[in-house]
Design an enzyme around this catalytic site. Structure first.
Site, PDB file in Angstrom:
ATOM      1  N   ASP A 120       0.802  -1.279   0.191  1.00 44.27           N
ATOM      2  CA  ASP A 120       0.092  -0.038   0.179  1.00 44.27           C
ATOM      3  C   ASP A 120       0.876   1.120  -0.273  1.00 44.27           C
ATOM      4  OD1 ASP A 120      -2.176  -1.461  -0.102  1.00 44.27           O
ATOM      5  OD2 ASP A 120      -2.495  -1.272   2.118  1.00 44.27           O
ATOM      6  N   ASP A 139      -6.814  -1.804  -4.512  1.00 43.72           N
ATOM      7  CA  ASP A 139      -7.883  -1.269  -3.502  1.00 43.72           C
ATOM      8  C   ASP A 139      -9.018  -0.323  -4.201  1.00 43.72           C
ATOM      9  OD1 ASP A 139      -6.204  -2.853  -1.804  1.00 43.72           O
ATOM     10  OD2 ASP A 139      -5.344  -1.007  -0.706  1.00 43.72           O
TER      11      ASP A 139
END
Length: 168
Positions: A120, A139
Site C-alpha cells: 500500500d 484497492d
C-alpha cells in the site's frame, strides 16, 4: 458457447498491469521499501510505504505463513467467483465493474504471494486529518467496482426485453 466478457477481461488486465507497474515504481525506482518511507507529492497526497498483512481495515491479519496462504486461497476463491460471475453477466457496465474487482483482487493476490503482504502506498490526507487508510490502485479498483455494482443493483432498473408479438 457463451461469449467471453471482453470488456470485463480487458478492464481486469489493464488494472492488474497498472497496479503492478505503480507498485514497482514506488518500491523500485522511488525506493519506498520500508515502513515509514514517505515522499510528499502534494499538500494532500503522499506516497507512503505500508506493508498490509491483512485485508481491508486491517481485518484478518496474516501473522503466520499458514494465515498468509489462507488469505491467498480465500481471495483467490473470491477472484474465481467474480470471474465466473463476469462470464454470465450480460450488462457491459457490470462486466467492467466486475473487471475492476477482478483486476484489483489479482494485483493484491500477486503481492501477497510474492512478498507475504500487499504493498500500500497512496496516502490521501487533509492536513493531519487522514480519513482514508493508505491504499493502492488495486484497492481503489475493487472499491469502485463494488460501488458501481451496488449502485446499479439498488438504483437502476434494466428495461425488460420487449415481448414478441404472436400471430394468434
Amino acid at each position: 458457447m457463451a461469449k467471453l466478457p471482453a470488456r470485463g477481461l480487458a478492464t481486469a488486465a489493464i488494472l492488474f498491469v497498472v497496479d503492478q507497474l505503480i507498485k514497482w515504481a514506488v518500491t523500485g525506482p522511488m525506493s519506498l521499501r520500508a515502513l515509514g518511507d514517505v515522499r510528499e507529492i502534494t499538500s494532500f497526497f503522499n506516497l507512503r510505504f505500508v506493508p498490509n498483512y491483512g485485508i481491508s481495515l486491517g481485518l484478518l491479519t496474516a501473522d503466520s505463513n499458514a494465515s498468509r496462504w489462507a488469505l491467498v486461497a480465500m481471495t483467490g476463491a473470491i477472484a474465481l467467483a467474480v470471474a465466473f460471475w463476469m462470464t454470465r453477466e450480460r450488462n457491459p457496465i457490470d462486466q467492467i465493474a466486475l473487471g475492476c474487482v477482478l483486476g484489483g483482487a489479482l494485483g493484491n493476490i500477486i503481492d501477497r504471494v510474492r512478498f507475504g503482504y500487499v504493498v500500500d502506498f497512496a496516502d490521501l490526507h487533509f492536513g493531519e486529518w487522514r480519513p482514508f487508510l493508505v491504499f493502492n490502485v488495486a484497492d481503489a479498483a475493487i472499491t469502485i467496482g463494488v460501488l458501481v455494482l451496488l449502485a446499479r443493483a439498488l438504483l437502476v432498473r434494466d428495461r425488460p426485453a420487449p415481448m414478441e408479438k404472436s400471430n394468434a
